[in-house]
Design an enzyme around this catalytic site. Structure first.
Site, PDB file in Angstrom:
ATOM      1  CG  ASN A  97      -1.872   1.101   1.280  1.00  0.00           C
ATOM      2  OD1 ASN A  97      -1.841   1.992   0.421  1.00  0.00           O
ATOM      3  ND2 ASN A  97      -2.743   1.096   2.265  1.00  0.00           N
ATOM      4  CE  LYS A 140      -0.788  -0.607   7.066  1.00  0.00           C
ATOM      5  NZ  LYS A 140      -2.158  -0.172   7.208  1.00  0.00           N
ATOM      6  NE  ARG A 156      -6.494   0.856   0.233  1.00  0.00           N
ATOM      7  CZ  ARG A 156      -6.646   2.028   0.855  1.00  0.00           C
ATOM      8  NH1 ARG A 156      -5.598   2.697   1.265  1.00  0.00           N
ATOM      9  NH2 ARG A 156      -7.842   2.509   1.085  1.00  0.00           N
ATOM     10  CG  HIS A 191     -14.141   0.812   7.023  1.00  0.00           C
ATOM     11  ND1 HIS A 191     -13.293  -0.205   6.665  1.00  0.00           N
ATOM     12  CD2 HIS A 191     -13.342   1.866   7.329  1.00  0.00           C
ATOM     13  CE1 HIS A 191     -12.038   0.211   6.769  1.00  0.00           C
ATOM     14  NE2 HIS A 191     -12.051   1.473   7.148  1.00  0.00           N
ATOM     15  N   GLY A 197     -13.086   3.934  10.786  1.00  0.00           N
ATOM     16  CA  GLY A 197     -11.690   4.156  11.133  1.00  0.00           C
ATOM     17  C   GLY A 197     -11.467   5.655  11.083  1.00  0.00           C
ATOM     18  CG  ASN A 198      -8.219   9.233  10.634  1.00  0.00           C
ATOM     19  OD1 ASN A 198      -8.911   9.923  11.406  1.00  0.00           O
ATOM     20  ND2 ASN A 198      -7.215   9.729   9.942  1.00  0.00           N
ATOM     21  NE  ARG A 214     -11.156  12.002   3.565  1.00  0.00           N
ATOM     22  CZ  ARG A 214     -10.894  10.688   3.540  1.00  0.00           C
ATOM     23  NH1 ARG A 214     -11.837   9.801   3.790  1.00  0.00           N
ATOM     24  NH2 ARG A 214      -9.692  10.266   3.234  1.00  0.00           N
ATOM     25  CG  ASP A 234      -6.919   8.879  18.329  1.00  0.00           C
ATOM     26  OD1 ASP A 234      -7.762   8.275  19.013  1.00  0.00           O
ATOM     27  OD2 ASP A 234      -5.851   8.368  17.933  1.00  0.00           O
ATOM     28  NE  ARG A 254      -6.870   5.470  20.250  1.00  0.00           N
ATOM     29  CZ  ARG A 254      -5.947   4.801  19.596  1.00  0.00           C
ATOM     30  NH1 ARG A 254      -5.530   3.649  20.044  1.00  0.00           N
ATOM     31  NH2 ARG A 254      -5.422   5.287  18.487  1.00  0.00           N
ATOM     32  N   GLY A 299     -14.918   1.011  15.014  1.00  0.00           N
ATOM     33  CA  GLY A 299     -15.968  -0.016  15.011  1.00  0.00           C
ATOM     34  C   GLY A 299     -15.568  -1.254  15.797  1.00  0.00           C
ATOM     35  CG  ASN A 335     -10.301  -1.497  18.822  1.00  0.00           C
ATOM     36  OD1 ASN A 335     -10.134  -2.620  19.268  1.00  0.00           O
ATOM     37  ND2 ASN A 335      -9.714  -1.063  17.721  1.00  0.00           N
TER      38      ASN A 335
HETATM   39  P1  AMP Z   1      -8.166   2.962  11.543  1.00  0.00           P
HETATM   40  O1  AMP Z   1      -8.198   4.076  10.531  1.00  0.00           O
HETATM   41  O2  AMP Z   1      -9.034   1.781  11.168  1.00  0.00           O
HETATM   42  O3  AMP Z   1      -6.790   2.565  11.966  1.00  0.00           O
HETATM   43  O4  AMP Z   1      -8.860   3.551  12.866  1.00  0.00           O
HETATM   44  C1  AMP Z   1      -8.346   4.664  13.551  1.00  0.00           C
HETATM   45  C2  AMP Z   1      -9.373   5.143  14.555  1.00  0.00           C
HETATM   46  O5  AMP Z   1      -9.678   4.093  15.480  1.00  0.00           O
HETATM   47  C3  AMP Z   1      -8.897   6.325  15.386  1.00  0.00           C
HETATM   48  O6  AMP Z   1      -9.909   7.311  15.450  1.00  0.00           O
HETATM   49  C4  AMP Z   1      -8.696   5.719  16.769  1.00  0.00           C
HETATM   50  O7  AMP Z   1      -8.942   6.639  17.771  1.00  0.00           O
HETATM   51  C5  AMP Z   1      -9.761   4.657  16.773  1.00  0.00           C
HETATM   52  N1  AMP Z   1      -9.548   3.691  17.847  1.00  0.00           N
HETATM   53  C6  AMP Z   1      -8.568   2.774  17.963  1.00  0.00           C
HETATM   54  N2  AMP Z   1      -8.694   2.121  19.157  1.00  0.00           N
HETATM   55  C7  AMP Z   1      -9.767   2.653  19.790  1.00  0.00           C
HETATM   56  C8  AMP Z   1     -10.425   2.419  21.049  1.00  0.00           C
HETATM   57  N3  AMP Z   1      -9.986   1.490  21.903  1.00  0.00           N
HETATM   58  N4  AMP Z   1     -11.510   3.183  21.350  1.00  0.00           N
HETATM   59  C9  AMP Z   1     -11.954   4.124  20.510  1.00  0.00           C
HETATM   60  N5  AMP Z   1     -11.392   4.374  19.310  1.00  0.00           N
HETATM   61  C10 AMP Z   1     -10.320   3.655  18.957  1.00  0.00           C
END
Ligand code: AMP
Length: 402
Positions: free
Chosen positions: A9, A16, A90, A205, A207-208, A238, A279, A281, A329, A331
């Site tokens: 990637n 990566k 990718r 999905h 994530g960020n 975004r 983030d 968290r 999703g 965590n």
């Molecule tokens: P990704 O792009 O799939 O790597 O996801 C990144 C996102 O996952 C970031 O916003 C992180 O804060 C969030 N994330 C990872 N671990 C946790 C957790 N234990 N609780 C809440 N968000 C998390």
């Protein structure tokens, strides 16, 4: 010796990689080359218990990949003895040209280059990764796996915008989607877990970057990302959905340029724009500490998610499964609970204990009586790329390819 695939990637200043056994799903080695082209680059290579970290200037992507191949020879795994049958790349944007993985040829490289205007931040570095990959590993077949392919055959009513047809056609403006490799992998796992081919499912999905998809009987019916990954859910940086007239307004009233608005919507908005942090968290920590702005931001995030789940249930005339994946999703049980709380009208009920349990496994978090089964399925885009690469190379199509 079982067959393996090297998955790459390539980003604007990073590569990566992961060496995967597609049959077992095992990751044999992985790593990340970062800050390519800067004064001090950074490389981490992992192979079993071996972990090599280097900080040295990495001139360009070619130098980065060559160093990875050298490290494989020095500390393992020996690529010549690892049964590498393909390098899977990718590629974010396949436009209307690719609805599946393809073996890389000169024509394919030209086609990926022609799609750069649709995804300038992604396709250009993805193509660079393919070019240097072919230079450094010339004897192995290279395969391009497109993030848009899973959504290429969306129903027209979902893919097309209500834009003047001539303009839409001339400039290729439609919903292409993104994160398709993840949605494909996760929805396929859910089909296997339910044991039902005709399952109607929504995959979130988160994530960020974040996106939702509606998948019925294994085919994508709709997805939240559009012409670009900007549309849809609230993301780390975004906006997701926003009235397009906001652009005209900012041009006219704030005197902003297209570049400034692009930067604002893509890099300075979402959770970051609302709270100062992209983030989840951090945002949750602030909300827990009583920060009203962070709490409101989470409400916006969850409200958008519920709207999409409800809309997609309507699009499919029902929903059997709802699945959470990617960093948030997988965590964040609080987020999952918040989303599901507003979906009880669908007969959806999660089990608080199952939802709260920490695990990196695929799992059901709904009650036995819930009309919608709620899953957490860790995504694995690299494995999906590896599997698609192998499937392509063992198909008759590949045998006929030049
Ligand atoms: P990704 O792009 O799939 O790597 O996801 C990144 C996102 O996952 C970031 O916003 C992180 O804060 C969030 N994330 C990872 N671990 C946790 C957790 N234990 N609780 C809440 N968000 C998390």
């Amino acid at each position: 010796m079982s067959a393996t695939v090297l998955v790459i990637n390539s980003g604007s200043s990073s590569i990566k990689y992961q060496l995967i056994n597609p049959a077992t799903g095992d990751s044999l080695a992985s790593g990340l080359v970062e800050r390519i082209g800067e004064d001090e680059g950074h490389l981490v290579h992992k192979f079993g218990d071996v972990r090599v970290e280097e900080s040295d200037s990495i001139l360009d992507h070619g130098a980065g990949l060559r160093r990875v191949v050298e490290l494989c020879a020095e500390v393992g795994p020996d690529l010549n003895a690892s049964g590498v049958i393909a390098v899977g790349h990718r590629v974010v944007q396949g436009g209307a040209l690719f609805d599946r993985a393809v073996r890389v040829t000169e024509d394919v490289r030209d086609a990926i280059a022609s799609l750069i205007p649709l995804a300038p931040l992604h396709n250009a570095p993805n193509l660079r990764g393919i070019e240097v990959g072919q230079e450094v590993l010339p004897d192995i077949p290279h395969v391009a796996v497109f993030d848009t392919a899973f959504f290429q055959h969306l129903p027209k009513k979902a893919a097309n915008y209500a834009l003047e047809r001539v303009v839409a056609r001339k400039y290729g403006i439609r919903r292409y989607g993104a994160h398709g490799t993840s949605h494909q992998y996760v929805s396929q796992r859910v089909t296997e877990l339910t044991g039902r081919e005709d399952v109607k499912q929504v995959v979130l999905h988160l994530g960020n970057g974040a996106s939702a998809s509606a998948v019925a009987s294994g085919s994508a019916m709709d997805t939240s990302m559009g012409l670009t990954p900007l549309e849809g859910l609230v993301m780390g940086t975004r906006t997701g959905d926003i009235d397009p007239a906001t652009v005209f307004h900012l041009v006219r009233v704030a005197g902003m340029s297209v570049e400034q608005i692009d930067d604002l919507f893509n890099k300075r908005s979402g959770l970051k724009g609302l709270t100062g942090h992209n983030d989840m968290r951090e945002v949750r920590g602030m909300a827990n500490a009583g920060d009203v702005g962070a709490r409101e931001s989470l409400d916006i995030y969850v409200h958008r998610l519920r709207k999409y789940v409800g809309a997609y249930a309507a699009v499919m005339d029902g929903i059997d499964a709802l699945t959470f994946t990617a960093g948030i999703g997988e965590n964040d049980p609080y987020l999952r609970a918040d989303v599901c709380e507003g979906l009880s009208f669908l007969g959806l009920e999660i089990d608080p204990e199952l939802n709260a349990a920490r695990s990196s496994e695929e799992r059901v978090i709904s009650t036995p009586d819930s009309k919608v089964t709620v899953y957490v399925v860790p995504t694995n885009e690299e494995l999906e790329i590896a599997r698609q690469s192998v499937a392509l190379l063992s198909s008759p199509e590949a045998a006929n390819a030049v």
